[in-house]
Each structure stands twice: as structure tokens, then as C-alpha cells.
Design an enzyme around this catalytic site. Structure first.
Site, PDB file in Angstrom:
ATOM      1  N   GLU A 118       0.783  -1.481  -0.125  1.00  0.00           N
ATOM      2  CA  GLU A 118      -0.027  -0.315  -0.206  1.00  0.00           C
ATOM      3  C   GLU A 118       0.760   1.154  -0.498  1.00  0.00           C
ATOM      4  O   GLU A 118       0.603   1.867   0.314  1.00  0.00           O
ATOM      5  CB  GLU A 118      -0.961   0.255   1.498  1.00  0.00           C
ATOM      6  CG  GLU A 118      -2.136  -1.313   1.422  1.00  0.00           C
ATOM      7  CD  GLU A 118      -3.126  -0.409   0.291  1.00  0.00           C
ATOM      8  OE1 GLU A 118      -3.618  -0.043  -0.195  1.00  0.00           O
ATOM      9  OE2 GLU A 118      -3.895  -1.696   0.627  1.00  0.00           O
ATOM     10  N   HIS A 141      -3.477   2.226   8.428  1.00  0.00           N
ATOM     11  CA  HIS A 141      -4.244   1.369   8.286  1.00  0.00           C
ATOM     12  C   HIS A 141      -4.140   0.299   8.949  1.00  0.00           C
ATOM     13  O   HIS A 141      -3.347  -0.493   9.548  1.00  0.00           O
ATOM     14  CB  HIS A 141      -4.307   0.680   6.064  1.00  0.00           C
ATOM     15  CG  HIS A 141      -4.963  -0.449   6.541  1.00  0.00           C
ATOM     16  ND1 HIS A 141      -6.450   0.140   5.609  1.00  0.00           N
ATOM     17  CD2 HIS A 141      -4.414  -1.130   5.861  1.00  0.00           C
ATOM     18  CE1 HIS A 141      -7.221  -0.852   5.306  1.00  0.00           C
ATOM     19  NE2 HIS A 141      -6.039  -1.232   5.072  1.00  0.00           N
ATOM     20  N   HIS A 143      -7.574  -3.888  10.869  1.00  0.00           N
ATOM     21  CA  HIS A 143      -8.912  -4.351   9.763  1.00  0.00           C
ATOM     22  C   HIS A 143      -9.405  -4.038  11.642  1.00  0.00           C
ATOM     23  O   HIS A 143      -9.893  -5.858  11.650  1.00  0.00           O
ATOM     24  CB  HIS A 143      -8.460  -5.507   9.418  1.00  0.00           C
ATOM     25  CG  HIS A 143      -7.626  -5.400   8.244  1.00  0.00           C
ATOM     26  ND1 HIS A 143      -7.161  -6.275   7.323  1.00  0.00           N
ATOM     27  CD2 HIS A 143      -7.120  -4.460   6.962  1.00  0.00           C
ATOM     28  CE1 HIS A 143      -6.366  -6.203   6.499  1.00  0.00           C
ATOM     29  NE2 HIS A 143      -7.032  -4.985   6.094  1.00  0.00           N
ATOM     30  N   HIS A 213     -14.085  -3.125   3.971  1.00  0.00           N
ATOM     31  CA  HIS A 213     -12.169  -3.823   4.450  1.00  0.00           C
ATOM     32  C   HIS A 213     -11.966  -3.251   5.504  1.00  0.00           C
ATOM     33  O   HIS A 213     -10.727  -4.500   6.409  1.00  0.00           O
ATOM     34  CB  HIS A 213     -11.238  -3.041   3.077  1.00  0.00           C
ATOM     35  CG  HIS A 213      -9.939  -2.875   2.614  1.00  0.00           C
ATOM     36  ND1 HIS A 213      -9.581  -3.263   1.797  1.00  0.00           N
ATOM     37  CD2 HIS A 213      -9.177  -3.648   4.308  1.00  0.00           C
ATOM     38  CE1 HIS A 213      -8.268  -3.262   1.990  1.00  0.00           C
ATOM     39  NE2 HIS A 213      -7.914  -3.171   3.526  1.00  0.00           N
TER      40      HIS A 213
HETATM   41  O1  2HA Z   1      -1.197  -4.848   3.857  1.00  0.00           O
HETATM   42  O2  2HA Z   1      -3.897  -4.855   5.299  1.00  0.00           O
HETATM   43  O3  2HA Z   1      -4.938  -3.174   2.571  1.00  0.00           O
HETATM   44  C1  2HA Z   1      -1.901  -5.861   3.946  1.00  0.00           C
HETATM   45  C2  2HA Z   1      -3.784  -4.611   4.161  1.00  0.00           C
HETATM   46  C3  2HA Z   1      -3.816  -4.362   1.691  1.00  0.00           C
HETATM   47 ZN    ZN Z   2      -5.827  -3.900   4.105  1.00  0.00          ZN
END
Ligand code: 2HA
Ligand code: ZN
Length: 267
Positions: A118, A141, A143, A213
Site C-alpha cells: 500500500e 491502516h 482491520h 475492508h
Molecule cells: O497490507 O491490509 O489493505 C495488507 C492490507 C491491504
Molecule cells: Zn487492509
């Protein structure tokens, strides 16, 4: 010689990244290689590190980032697990320098760890933030399970719907995430389109959900970006638990939220 040698401020930043990587793993927000972190460390480096020779050739960027010429970034490595970033950060992170014209980057740390898949989108966001004169040096970022689950319901995807609902679960969320959350409709991971849609929202929000996502936060330090997501997750947990007990939570009223806004001088 290591880029960390004798650099206390950089050592502290690497320590903060490792700490947060551990939290992401413990929370269950970082399965396998899920998530990535980038930090602009230019201001933490002396002349010798800023100009240290590259370890490998230049890698072209699909879209140039002219505002980042000469800037140096600490980024999680491609395919690296957050749980190992936590235990051994410099083995799982890359240090890269953007070329003066912003068209490519090179790896400059002691060993060749390739940056996150990314990277291009992280750099586009840093480029935007820098051009806006913002002091945000971190893009995180991850999850978060509860927040992602909410993006699977179209009723939460309208402008400011999810942010306002989460604000209303607990006063802390109104205070810690004062600009709420932006929503980016589903787009393929790692694409410039996803980055562009995110950048459009960065002037209005510090935390952005990527539909189905994950979550992205920008901030002045990595602990602060984690705290924003953690607080939103707390609100999501309260909402989910109320629903599991069989009722729709009443939430703080608009007047109560406004009272918090005034008392804490929030935007
Ligand atoms: O790098 O989360 O969005 C792994 C991720 C891609
Ligand atoms: Zn991701």
C-alpha cells in the site's frame, strides 16, 4: 551503521510503532499481514542519515508525489505481520527516501525490507497532507472487526451516519474523534482509486472507513491514530452489545452532543 544508532527521537518513534503494532494484533485487527503503518521521519534524522546511500535501485511510483521530494519514511514491510513488527520492528519495517522529483523511492535502511504493497497510496496521502500544511506524519491502516462489520449494512454508509451514531454511544468518542468518520465506498485494495477517494475525505475527517475492508487514520503520532480507532471500536462494541441485549441503544441526544462540542471547544 544502524539508522537508529544514538537517535533517541527515532528510537522512541520506532518503539511507538512497535507498541501500536502489538495492540493491532492483540485486538484481532491484524490477521496475517493485514494493515500497514507509515511515518514521515524526516524531521527526526540528521544530515548523515538523510543523505545515506541507497541499498538498492530506485523504484518508480505510478503517480509522482512532488511534495515529498527528499522526505524519508518508516513503513511496515510488504507481507510482514504486525505481530512481528511488534516484537522486532526494524526487521519488519522499511526505511525509504523519496527521490527529489517525487517520481520514485529508494530503500536506505540497514537491510533490504521492501515496503508495504500500500506504499503508493500511503505516499499519495502524505503528499496531500503535506501540501495542505498539516503536521500529520502518520498514516495507519488496520482491520477492526466491529467497525468493518458495520460497513456491511448500507444504512450506515450515508454521509456522517456511522460517525454520528458512534459519537452518541459515549462522550469520549465525540471528544477523541472530533471530526467524525468519512466513508469510502468499496474499491480494490492497493489501487490509486482507493487512495484518491480517501484523499478527497482527508480535509474533513481524520478517520476513514473503507467499506467492507478496514479503517484508515491520519495523525501527528502513531499512538494518537491508534487511540482514535480504539475509541471508535469501543463505541461500536457498546452499540453491538445493546443490539445483542435486544434493544436499539437510545444514544446521546443531539443536545447532549452539542453540549460536549461547546464544553470541549470541538469543531
Ligand atoms: O497490507 O491490509 O489493505 C495488507 C492490507 C491491504
Ligand atoms: Zn487492509
Amino acid at each position: 551503521m544502524s539508522i537508529l544508532n544514538g537517535n533517541e527521537r527515532l528510537g522512541r518513534t520506532v518503539g511507538d510503532v512497535a507498541e501500536v503494532a502489538g495492540y493491532l494484533w492483540q485486538r484481532g485487527w491484524a490477521e496475517r499481514n493485514g494493515g500497514n503503518i507509515s511515518v514521515n521521519i524526516t524531521d527526526l534524522l540528521g544530515e548523515r542519515d538523510l543523505t545515506r546511500p541507497a541499498l538498492a535501485g530506485q523504484v518508480a511510483l505510478g503517480r509522482p508525489v512532488p511534495a515529498l521530494g527528499g522526505q524519508v519514511f518508516l513503513v511496515t514491510g510488504t507481507n510482514r505481520r504486525m505481530r512481528y513488527v511488534s516484537s522486532d520492528p526494524m526487521e519488519h519495517m522499511a526505511v525509504i527516501r523519496v527521490m527529489p522529483d517525487g517520481g520514485a523511492y529508494e530503500i536506505i535502511a540497514d537491510r533490504i525490507v521492501k515496503p508495504t504493497s500500500e506504499l503508493a497510496s500511503h505516499l499519495l496521502m502524505h503528499d496531500h497532507l503535506r501540501r495542505q500544511g498539516k503536521h500529520n506524519t502518520v498514516v495507519l491502516h488496520t482491520h477492526p472487526t466491529d467497525l468493518i462489520a458495520m460497513t456491511h449494512n448500507p444504512k450506515f454508509l450515508g454521509r456522517d451516519v456511522m460517525g454520528t451514531l458512534l459519537w452518541s454511544m459515549i462522550p469520549e468518542t465525540r471528544i477523541v474523534v472530533p471530526r467524525g468518520i468519512g466513508i469510502v465506498p468499496y474499491a480494490l485494495t492497493g489501487t490509486v482509486r482507493l487512495a484518491d477517494e480517501t484523499i478527497k475525505l482527508l480535509d474533513d475527517y481524520d478517520v476513514i472507513m473503507w467499506e467492507k475492508h478496514g479503517c484508515l487514520a491520519v495523525g501527528e503520532d502513531v499512538i494518537e491514530t491508534f487511540d482514535m480507532i480504539d475509541t471508535l471500536s469501543k463505541s461500536a462494541q457498546i452499540y453491538i452489545q445493546a443490539r445483542m441485549m435486544g434493544f436499539e441503544p437510545s444514544g446521546l441526544t443531539d443536545a447532549q452532543l452539542d453540549e460536549i462540542r461547546v464544553a470541549f471547544q470541538l469543531p
